[in-house]
Design a protein around this motif. Structure first.
Motif, short mmCIF file in Angstrom:
data_model
loop_
_atom_site.label_atom_id
_atom_site.label_comp_id
_atom_site.label_asym_id
_atom_site.label_seq_id
_atom_site.Cartn_x
_atom_site.Cartn_y
_atom_site.Cartn_z
N ILE B 68 0.86 -1.20 0.00
CA ILE B 68 0.00 0.00 0.00
C ILE B 68 0.89 1.24 0.00
N VAL B 69 0.65 2.13 -0.98
CA VAL B 69 1.43 3.36 -1.08
C VAL B 69 0.48 4.55 -1.28
N PRO B 70 0.96 5.77 -0.97
CA PRO B 70 0.10 6.94 -1.22
C PRO B 70 -0.24 7.07 -2.70
N ARG B 71 0.76 6.91 -3.57
CA ARG B 71 0.48 6.99 -5.00
C ARG B 71 1.47 6.13 -5.77
N ILE B 72 0.97 5.53 -6.83
CA ILE B 72 1.83 4.63 -7.59
C ILE B 72 2.60 5.37 -8.68
N ASP B 73 2.10 6.54 -9.10
CA ASP B 73 2.70 7.18 -10.26
C ASP B 73 3.80 8.17 -9.87
N SER B 74 4.55 7.85 -8.84
CA SER B 74 5.74 8.64 -8.53
C SER B 74 6.92 7.72 -8.74
N ASN B 75 8.02 8.31 -9.16
CA ASN B 75 9.19 7.49 -9.39
C ASN B 75 9.64 6.82 -8.10
N PHE B 76 9.52 7.55 -6.99
CA PHE B 76 9.97 7.00 -5.72
C PHE B 76 9.23 5.71 -5.37
N PHE B 77 7.91 5.77 -5.28
CA PHE B 77 7.16 4.57 -4.89
C PHE B 77 7.23 3.49 -5.96
N GLY B 78 7.24 3.91 -7.23
CA GLY B 78 7.41 2.94 -8.30
C GLY B 78 8.68 2.13 -8.12
N SER B 79 9.74 2.80 -7.75
CA SER B 79 11.02 2.11 -7.58
C SER B 79 11.04 1.23 -6.33
N VAL B 80 10.40 1.70 -5.26
CA VAL B 80 10.32 0.86 -4.05
C VAL B 80 9.60 -0.44 -4.40
N ILE B 81 8.49 -0.32 -5.11
CA ILE B 81 7.70 -1.51 -5.46
C ILE B 81 8.51 -2.43 -6.37
N ILE B 96 0.56 -7.51 -4.96
CA ILE B 96 -0.61 -6.73 -5.39
C ILE B 96 -0.59 -5.39 -4.66
N ILE B 97 -0.94 -4.35 -5.43
CA ILE B 97 -0.66 -2.99 -4.99
C ILE B 97 -1.96 -2.20 -4.84
N CYS B 98 -2.03 -1.36 -3.81
CA CYS B 98 -3.16 -0.44 -3.67
C CYS B 98 -2.62 0.96 -3.43
N GLN B 99 -3.34 1.97 -3.89
CA GLN B 99 -2.91 3.34 -3.58
C GLN B 99 -3.97 4.05 -2.75
N THR B 100 -3.51 4.96 -1.89
CA THR B 100 -4.41 5.59 -0.91
C THR B 100 -4.68 7.05 -1.22
N ASP B 101 -3.91 7.66 -2.13
CA ASP B 101 -3.97 9.10 -2.36
C ASP B 101 -3.71 9.87 -1.07
N GLY B 102 -3.06 9.24 -0.11
CA GLY B 102 -2.78 9.92 1.16
C GLY B 102 -4.01 10.06 2.05
N LEU B 103 -5.09 9.36 1.71
CA LEU B 103 -6.34 9.49 2.47
C LEU B 103 -6.47 8.33 3.47
N GLU B 104 -6.70 8.69 4.72
CA GLU B 104 -6.80 7.71 5.79
C GLU B 104 -7.92 6.71 5.53
#
Lengths: 336, 336
Positions: B68-81, B96-104
């Motif tokens: 689970i990440v805040p957003r998938i379309d950043s180079n940073f999180f893309g690279s972590v994944i 399997i990946i989910c994004q939160t948009d930073g929303l609780e």
């Protein structure tokens, strides 16, 4: 992981059959009120968790939708997924995402993983040449919808943009601004979208009476490095081009970097058109002319097709082919 | 979706109990060979599919790991994944990946979705201030590992970079190159990583005998627009700074665009340092000084901690806090 309490454990505890426990938990009317209460009380005492997934196994609904893309860290696929979520989340669906790196084997195992997670649908941009990997999805009648990178399978819906038109528009724009020697960085021509862009390029040349030169077409990966090295190949030709339509913004950027290093003026002496409208094409000092594929819209349309399909109560399966229109965005890397 | 054939259907067909069917399918030794064969034959005839998930429900293993990440379309999180997958795929795990948009709220529902998919572990970069959303994960004893955006929970492992040191290094670099009036675009200071970067900034000022000026610190979203408008706020101060350490490359880019528009020379009259080493910081004409967080390494470490945990047969839970060292990459937006 903690050992799960199962209906068998509860059955053993109460010395009744597992089937009775299951029926009691599922409010089967054949079970007496006394038994039901006893089972519920025991289940609760033993910390039994009748999870949603177990229910999903029966009802066939998990409220999870799987999305499979070649890569998540591109603006294009990121935006498509955003569109899918914006459409599906308000309907109570969660989106779970897998990436394939464009590898057929990884795509097949992702499909397997999603099916085993009991997803309610699979939305996919496929990199596979072998359509048998979709057999299990179709057999289980899990809604399957293609977007962007599609395969032609009977009764399967898809949402794409008109890549032929995109290739045509980009090339025609270069011709209208005075270019005649136009090269093309193509993607993998075995993938339909890249083939269509190439065919659009070729048709635009033909319609304008310009000869097609095979040496001008170079299969190019979507990377800065590939753009750099392939622009050098073009410049070293006996009859070098003075424009390139690149099927990737990243390769277009590589070409621009290399051209500038060689002090070749853009767009005066060389024009460049990219593809995808990646954010960097806009915020560079020399903004890049490119094709907008409306990925957010593509995501929303894909989600809508899924919703139509899952809510379809008739026995006829819906097959929809949604084709979006691409838009050429003219910026400073080509003439107006 | 096609109605699933269940053990109840098979039981009805054969006029035996569902429990017997289940035992036969699971090779329970109390079932006679004749019954087992009859059940298997009937199950096959009825197209019964004893799927892996149903087995997972019993064995407690799905071979799926949720990220689970805040957003998938950043180079940073893309690279972590990417790092996570490189480490886990060879061990037979699907990611399997989910994004939160930073929303609780979205984060909580993603956790729910993954638990209901029976994932074997959850690796998360959290945006939540409320740690009770992890209660169910902990109670089910599903391995939970934080990366980058972490929370301090007893017995839960994490992989982070030293954000304090990153903030310190960035600020100290600006001081060593002659800047004394240094502003800071901070992120949301309620999120630990941004607070740590801010504290590193403050400490570097203190250690060099430079006064901390509150007006120089502006909470700034990670966007080009935010960088543009906030650099103007800084320039309009009575005593404007001549350098900014931005907690985001995107905001740094916005600042640079605005400074250039105003014909303020970089780095001669204004220095800019970003954060994350997003690809565009490298390929711009004015490459941006930034902090590399080694996301690929972060992903690999996170995956390794998960593997250690899942393969841990002892009763003591492993708690690991892995902290990576950030690296300052000096480019043309600041002086050497």
């Amino acid at each position: 992981m903690k050992k799960k309490v199962t209906i068998y454990d509860i059955a053993k505890e109460l010395n009744i059959t597992a089937a009775t426990v299951s029926r009691a938990l599922n409010n089967n009317p054949n079970i007496s009120q006394a038994t039901r209460e006893l089972v519920l009380k025991t289940a609760s005492k033993m910390n039994y968790e009748q999870n949603k997934l177990a229910l999903a196994l029966k009802s066939g609904k998990s409220n999870n939708v799987g999305v499979i893309v070649p890569r998540i860290d591109s603006n294009f696929f990121g935006s498509v997924i955003r569109g899918i979520e914006e459409e599906l989340n308000p309907h109570g669906y969660h989106v779970i995402i897998c990436q394939t790196d464009g590898l057929e084997e990884k795509e097949a195992s992702n499909i397997e993983a999603l099916l085993n997670s009991q997803v309610d649908g699979i939305l996919i941009s496929t990199s596979s040449s072998d359509i048998t990997i979709f057999d299990r999805v179709l057999k289980k009648e899990v809604p399957l919808i293609f977007f962007d990178r599609t395969k032609n399978i009977k009764k399967v819906s898809s949402v794409t943009i008109n890549d032929f038109e995109a290739g045509y528009k980009a090339t025609d724009h270069l011709i209208q601004t005075g270019c005649s020697k136009i090269a093309h960085f193509s993607g993998d021509l075995n993938i339909e979208i890249f083939k269509d862009r190439f065919l659009g390029y070729k048709q635009a040349l033909l319609d304008n009476g310009i000869d097609y030169i095979e040496d001008y077409v170079i299969p190019t990966k979507s990377s800065i490095e590939a753009g750099k090295s392939n622009i050098l190949k073009l410049l070293n030709l006996e009859n070098p081009p003075h424009a390139v339509f690149s099927s990737s913004d990243f390769a277009a950027l590589g070409a621009i970097k290399e051209l500038r290093k060689l002090n070749i003026r853009i767009p005066e002496n060389f024009s460049v058109v990219g593809f995808s409208n990646e954010p960097f094409t806009r915020f560079m000092e020399l903004p890049i002319t490119t094709i907008d594929q409306f990925p957010l819209e593509m995501g929303k349309h894909t989600a809508k097709v899924f919703l139509e399909q899952i809510n379809n109560n008739s026995k006829t399966r819906i097959e929809k082919k949604v084709v979006l229109d691409p838009e050429l965005i003219i910026r400073k890397s080509s003439k107006k």
